[in-house]
Design an enzyme around this catalytic site. Structure first.
Site, mmCIF file in Angstrom:
data_model
loop_
_atom_site.group_PDB
_atom_site.id
_atom_site.type_symbol
_atom_site.label_atom_id
_atom_site.label_comp_id
_atom_site.label_asym_id
_atom_site.label_seq_id
_atom_site.Cartn_x
_atom_site.Cartn_y
_atom_site.Cartn_z
ATOM 1 N N CYS A 31 -13.755 1.339 -14.540
ATOM 2 C CA CYS A 31 -14.178 2.735 -14.369
ATOM 3 C C CYS A 31 -12.930 3.615 -14.461
ATOM 4 O O CYS A 31 -12.585 4.352 -13.541
ATOM 5 C CB CYS A 31 -14.878 2.897 -13.021
ATOM 6 S SG CYS A 31 -15.866 4.397 -12.870
ATOM 7 N N CYS A 85 -25.679 3.174 -12.023
ATOM 8 C CA CYS A 85 -24.806 4.342 -12.148
ATOM 9 C C CYS A 85 -25.571 5.550 -12.685
ATOM 10 O O CYS A 85 -26.041 5.545 -13.827
ATOM 11 C CB CYS A 85 -23.627 4.019 -13.053
ATOM 12 S SG CYS A 85 -22.426 5.356 -13.179
ATOM 13 N N CYS A 100 -17.902 0.982 -19.587
ATOM 14 C CA CYS A 100 -19.198 0.874 -18.913
ATOM 15 C C CYS A 100 -19.962 -0.386 -19.331
ATOM 16 O O CYS A 100 -20.763 -0.915 -18.563
ATOM 17 C CB CYS A 100 -20.043 2.113 -19.195
ATOM 18 S SG CYS A 100 -19.306 3.636 -18.560
ATOM 19 N N CYS A 103 -19.274 -3.082 -16.925
ATOM 20 C CA CYS A 103 -19.274 -2.719 -15.503
ATOM 21 C C CYS A 103 -20.364 -3.482 -14.755
ATOM 22 O O CYS A 103 -21.513 -3.502 -15.190
ATOM 23 C CB CYS A 103 -19.489 -1.224 -15.347
ATOM 24 S SG CYS A 103 -19.549 -0.714 -13.614
ATOM 25 N N GLU A 119 0.825 -1.214 0.000
ATOM 26 C CA GLU A 119 0.000 0.000 0.000
ATOM 27 C C GLU A 119 0.856 1.259 0.000
ATOM 28 O O GLU A 119 0.513 2.250 -0.648
ATOM 29 C CB GLU A 119 -0.958 0.010 1.193
ATOM 30 C CG GLU A 119 -2.085 -1.019 1.098
ATOM 31 C CD GLU A 119 -2.997 -0.820 -0.112
ATOM 32 O OE1 GLU A 119 -2.976 0.279 -0.711
ATOM 33 O OE2 GLU A 119 -3.699 -1.769 -0.488
ATOM 34 N N ASP A 165 -9.414 6.008 -2.097
ATOM 35 C CA ASP A 165 -8.282 6.471 -2.902
ATOM 36 C C ASP A 165 -8.841 7.117 -4.167
ATOM 37 O O ASP A 165 -10.053 7.324 -4.284
ATOM 38 C CB ASP A 165 -7.324 5.308 -3.215
ATOM 39 C CG ASP A 165 -7.902 4.360 -4.252
ATOM 40 O OD1 ASP A 165 -9.137 4.401 -4.492
ATOM 41 O OD2 ASP A 165 -7.130 3.575 -4.842
ATOM 42 N N TYR A 185 -5.984 7.058 3.988
ATOM 43 C CA TYR A 185 -6.202 5.971 3.036
ATOM 44 C C TYR A 185 -5.526 4.675 3.487
ATOM 45 O O TYR A 185 -6.144 3.617 3.553
ATOM 46 C CB TYR A 185 -5.710 6.348 1.631
ATOM 47 C CG TYR A 185 -5.527 5.116 0.790
ATOM 48 C CD1 TYR A 185 -6.641 4.448 0.291
ATOM 49 C CD2 TYR A 185 -4.266 4.556 0.584
ATOM 50 C CE1 TYR A 185 -6.497 3.263 -0.422
ATOM 51 C CE2 TYR A 185 -4.117 3.373 -0.121
ATOM 52 C CZ TYR A 185 -5.230 2.735 -0.617
ATOM 53 O OH TYR A 185 -5.093 1.559 -1.298
#
Length: 356
Positions: free
Chosen positions: A203, A219, A210, A213, A50, A151, A133
């Site tokens: 995304c 959405c 899309c 997705c 991370e 994030d 985060y």
DNA sequence: AAGACGGGGTT
DNA sequence: AACCCAGTCTT
């Protein structure tokens, strides 16, 4: 825009979280720091990855992560390493304060927490280099705690899912609140990785996919996805200029120095250079007495976060008994690989070697 | 609240 | 070559 309070309970079937988790189970990417399904992630691995992944792509981090684990298999091993070794292994990843804080954090965990990472967001947040985060990500992914992980990927997914037109960074609190409403209690770590994976692979900032997705039907922003999230315009970068000195001894050794601990490229090695100035001619006097000084053809260009840099390279020769100034040392070319050289300094080395 | 802090990818 | 991306710390 769907109201957050009208959202399905994130722990109930059919919710956005439920569908993202199902997608994650189907398409889970295999990454070096990711545990196998059902296995517990190692907090050290999660933390290390991370920190590396802050501001940095998965593809870039991969080899660095592997090398760090080979060199330092445990947080205690990393804590025992000299800072210069860590900076050397980090060279090329950028944002070198991350490496200094990584080392500081490892030493804190080793000395004050018996080598065991704390397992709550609040405790993680107190450690060097761990902000909102990363504290949330480690709490969720390594310890299974419900935490709101936000994030850039999550911001983008939320901005589109809820059609948030307000530009970043002003919209950050609203996006965090929406992320909170979407976060389930169960499988917190898998959910966090699911949203970030959707953001990274579907995304995407440009040309979002899309059509594949898993939550496109939920959405609110799918017709204007590519325009979200809006951002405030950023100021343009000034150009600074300087002269870097490639100073060679008769035996072939070249002068390098260590930059000061804090600030730009802190603690990293470099060929000595003038100050980098925006609105003046840079100084051309090398830091040692020289026999001759020849400007090389061409320049080295590099762009930092907030300015462009244009460096002229001057090739200098010195007497064989020339002493290295404070914080500097002579290095033979076959030992250049031992130096913690950031990318701009590697460009200087390449330019000087090619020309000289 | 605003600025410092790299480097890689895309166009 | 210009633009885009983006966590944490410092001031």
């Amino acid at each position: 825009m769907p109201k957050a309070q009208e959202l399905a309970d994130p722990d109930s079937p059919g919710s956005a979280a439920d569908r993202l988790l199902a997608w994650y189970d189907r398409s889970r990417r295999r990454l070096p720091w990711r545990s196998d399904p059902g296995e517990c992630a190692d907090p050290y691995h999660v933390w290390l990855s991370e920190i590396m992944l802050q501001q940095t792509t998965v593809a870039t981090v991969g080899p660095y992560f592997q090398r760090f684990l080979e060199k330092w298999p445990t947080v205690e091993a990393l804590a025992a390493a000299p800072l210069d070794d860590v900076l050397h292994a980090w060279a090329g990843l950028g944002y070198y304060a991350r490496a200094r804080n990584l080392h500081k954090c490892a030493r804190t965990v080793a000395s004050s927490h018996n080598g065991v990472f704390p397992d709550t967001e609040d405790a993680l947040l107190t450690l060097p280099g761990i902000g909102r985060y990363t504290a949330a990500a480690v709490a969720a992914i390594a310890f299974g705690r419900r935490a709101v992980v936000v994030d850039g990927n999550v911001e983008r997914v939320m901005a589109r899912l809820f059609r948030v037109g307000e530009p970043l960074p002003d919209s950050k609190p609203a996006l965090t609140a929406l992320a909170d409403k979407c976060t389930p209690t169960a499988r917190a770590g898998d959910y966090a990785q699911a949203v970030m994976d959707v953001g990274a692979t579907i995304c995407t900032p440009k040309r979002p996919k899309c059509t594949i997705c898993p939550i496109v039907d939920l959405c609110a922003g799918r017709d204007i996805a590519e325009t979200l999230p809006a951002r405030k315009p950023k100021p343009q970068k000034p150009t600074r200029r300087g002269v870097a000195f490639w100073i060679v001894r008769p035996d072939g050794a070249v002068l390098f120095r260590r930059r000061t601990e804090s600030g730009l490229l802190g603690g990293m090695m470099e060929p000595p250079s003038s100050d980098w100035v925006a609105d003046a001619e840079p100084e051309t006097a090398p830091p040692v007495e020289t026999i001759d000084q020849t400007p090389l053809v061409g320049t080295v260009r590099h762009t930092f976060t907030h300015f462009h840099l244009e460096l002229a390279i001057h090739h200098c020769r010195v007497e064989g008994d020339t002493e290295a100034p404070q914080d500097a040392r002579w290095v033979m070319p076959d030992r250049f690989g031992d130096l913690a050289l950031p990318t701009v300094m590697k460009k200087i080395v390449r330019h000087a070697m090619k020309a000289g």
